[in-house]
Design a protein around this motif. Structure first.
Motif, PDB file in Angstrom:
ATOM      1  N   ASP A 112       0.851  -1.192   0.000  1.00  0.00           N
ATOM      2  CA  ASP A 112       0.000   0.000   0.000  1.00  0.00           C
ATOM      3  C   ASP A 112       0.884   1.239   0.000  1.00  0.00           C
ATOM      4  O   ASP A 112       1.571   1.519   0.989  1.00  0.00           O
ATOM      5  N   SER A 118      -2.598  -0.095  -6.038  1.00  0.00           N
ATOM      6  CA  SER A 118      -2.379  -1.079  -4.988  1.00  0.00           C
ATOM      7  C   SER A 118      -1.283  -2.065  -5.363  1.00  0.00           C
ATOM      8  O   SER A 118      -1.166  -2.489  -6.516  1.00  0.00           O
ATOM      9  N   THR A 131     -10.433  -4.652   2.067  1.00  0.00           N
ATOM     10  CA  THR A 131      -9.548  -3.492   1.979  1.00  0.00           C
ATOM     11  C   THR A 131     -10.277  -2.248   2.456  1.00  0.00           C
ATOM     12  O   THR A 131     -11.505  -2.208   2.506  1.00  0.00           O
ATOM     13  N   VAL A 144      -5.309   1.076  -1.665  1.00  0.00           N
ATOM     14  CA  VAL A 144      -6.185   0.592  -0.604  1.00  0.00           C
ATOM     15  C   VAL A 144      -5.336  -0.043   0.484  1.00  0.00           C
ATOM     16  O   VAL A 144      -4.263  -0.583   0.221  1.00  0.00           O
ATOM     17  N   SER A 145      -5.819   0.047   1.726  1.00  0.00           N
ATOM     18  CA  SER A 145      -5.130  -0.582   2.859  1.00  0.00           C
ATOM     19  C   SER A 145      -5.751  -1.945   3.099  1.00  0.00           C
ATOM     20  O   SER A 145      -6.944  -2.050   3.389  1.00  0.00           O
ATOM     21  N   PRO A 146      -4.978  -3.025   2.968  1.00  0.00           N
ATOM     22  CA  PRO A 146      -5.553  -4.365   3.086  1.00  0.00           C
ATOM     23  C   PRO A 146      -5.757  -4.790   4.541  1.00  0.00           C
ATOM     24  O   PRO A 146      -5.190  -4.201   5.466  1.00  0.00           O
TER      25      PRO A 146
END
Length: 470
Positions: A112, A118, A131, A144-146
């Motif tokens: 990220d 991504s 995400t 996106v932050s997973p």
């Protein structure tokens, strides 16, 4: 993880019994040593750039500032194409391009990176990996932050780290690998989404952080590792640290600055065996070396103090390369870059007949006048150079550069087998002895000593003095 040396070049001369008498002949310029048999080697200026230290840029071809390494990021999905399928071309292309410029590499993989697409492998997204979308740091939903604790992602990272180590541990093109992977930019945080009042905590759980730490420690035995934050979880592992806010939140006092965390984790002396590096805070890069310093920040703004306390070896400082410093700022920046890392100097040399009369006994006194050790055992080699400036024989010693720490000079001794070494010239076999730490990367920058005799006999070698076989 136990560090072993980078693979060494083949030994160029086999040991053999000495049948001739060897006597040392001091070089004409050598001064009398402080002890019988020892000759003092004159000190010289340290080179503007030495391998694996100093200021480094993002990967590119720059002639604006001396450097020995280059930096880059890569997304995990550039190489991980399936649960068990990897394509290393993107990494190979970067390593090869940088090596072609004579430089080694430091790099980090990310999942990220705000503002970039991504880095999560597509197959995980297709499988429904959760995400978080965000607009922080100018991201505007691009990355996106997973969910770092999803078992599918955890297993994927295990396989990725193991494969990376299998393919690249000990690769001489690589100087340092930063763990990355977790958090924004792979910097092991998701601030402001960190669980503070009114926020969710998007970052990996402690269990997942420990899992990644131990996976890297298991996968790499030779190439040096770095993680962003010192902690009790990594204090005992074979990895150093990178302060990516250097000279801004470095010095202790706030409770959360880099050196605060180092002291709280009990890792204040870990630099003696594991590297510390990082990035000079971007807001400071263009002003901290002005004369006078005209930075306007609420940070430390103390470069020399940060170097002294962290024992940093190298720093990413893109400003030094583009747009670059001029005038007094350039001179101050160059001296600051040279203050990082190691500074080897040979202070004395002694030669004589080996105790078993089977070779030439050679001793040197080597010290590190820098702030940090050299973290690899590059082969320390001695060569005999004839009057025609060609090497007649090379010996690879068992000496260890990693054993020479700042403030702790070392005396190193070896017996050099000389059987079969022809007498050089009509005067009876005079050779000049030279020393180098051999860079294992083909075409890599030579490690140079801070001695006046560096490069005077052969480029890349330190002249130790003359020896005669009679």
């Amino acid at each position: 993880m136990v560090h072993s040396p980078i693979p060494r070049p083949a030994l160029l001369a086999a040991a053999a019994a000495l049948t001739s008498v060897v006597a040392a002949v001091p070089a004409a310029a050598s001064a009398a040593g402080p002890e019988p048999g020892w000759r003092t080697l004159a000190e010289g200026e340290a080179p503007d750039a030495n391998p694996l230290s100093g200021f480094i840029p993002y990967a590119g071809n720059y002639a604006t500032f001396p450097h020995s390494m280059e930096w880059f990021y890569l997304p995990v999905n550039a190489v991980m194409k399936g649960p068990h399928r990897f394509d290393w071309k993107a990494l190979e292309d970067q390593l090869d391009a940088i090596a072609a410029r004579g430089h080694q590499t430091a790099f980090r993989f990310y999942l990220d990176y705000p503002g970039q697409p991504s880095g999560v492998p597509q197959y995980l997204l297709d499988e429904g990996l959760a995400t978080h979308s965000y607009d922080d740091f100018g991201n505007n939903g691009t990355s996106v932050s997973p969910d770092y604790d999803d078992p599918r992602l955890a297993s994927a990272l295990d396989r990725f780290i193991a494969a990376l180590g299998c393919h690249y541990d000990g690769d001489p093109r690589i100087g340092f690998v930063q763990l990355g992977l977790l958090g924004f930019w792979g910097e092991w945080h998701t601030w402001p989404h960190n669980g503070d009042p009114g926020t969710e905590n998007w970052f990996a759980s402690q269990a997942e952080q420990v899992r990644v730490l131990h996976a890297y420690d298991k996968a790499f035995d030779r190439t040096r590792l770095m993680v962003r934050y010192p902690s009790a979880d990594n204090a005992a592992l074979d990895m150093g640290y990178h302060d990516d806010s250097f000279a801004y939140s470095t010095l202790p006092g706030t409770g959360w600055n880099f050196m605060d965390l180092m002291l709280q984790a009990g890792t204040g002396g870990k630099w003696k065996d594991e590297p510390v590096a990082g990035e000079l805070r971007p807001e400071l890069q263009g002003c901290i070396f002005n004369v006078p310093d005209d930075c306007v920040t609420d940070g430390d703004d103390d470069f020399a103090g940060g170097v002294a306390q962290t024992h940093a070896t190298w720093l990413l400082n893109q400003y030094a390369f583009s747009p670059g410093y001029t005038g007094a700022a350039y001179g101050k920046a160059l001296q600051s870059a040279k203050s990082l890392g190691y500074r080897f100097r040979v202070t004395g040399v002694k030669t004589g007949i080996g105790t078993d009369r089977r070779g030439l006994s050679l001793s040197i006194r080597l010290q590190d006048d820098g702030v940090a050790p050299f973290y690899y055992d590059w082969p320390l080699q001695i060569a005999a150079v004839g009057p025609d400036r060609t090497i007649a024989r090379t010996w690879t010693t068992s000496w260890k550069l990693t054993g020479v720490k700042p403030g702790a000079p070392a005396e190193l001794t070896a017996t050099l087998p000389t059987r079969g070494l022809p007498r050089a010239g009509r005067s009876g076999g005079g050779y000049t002895l030279v020393l180098r730490a051999a860079n294992p990367m083909r075409g890599g920058m030579p490690l140079r000593f801070a001695n006046a005799g560096q490069d005077t006999t052969l480029p890349g070698w330190l002249t130790l003095g003359d020896a005669r076989i009679s």
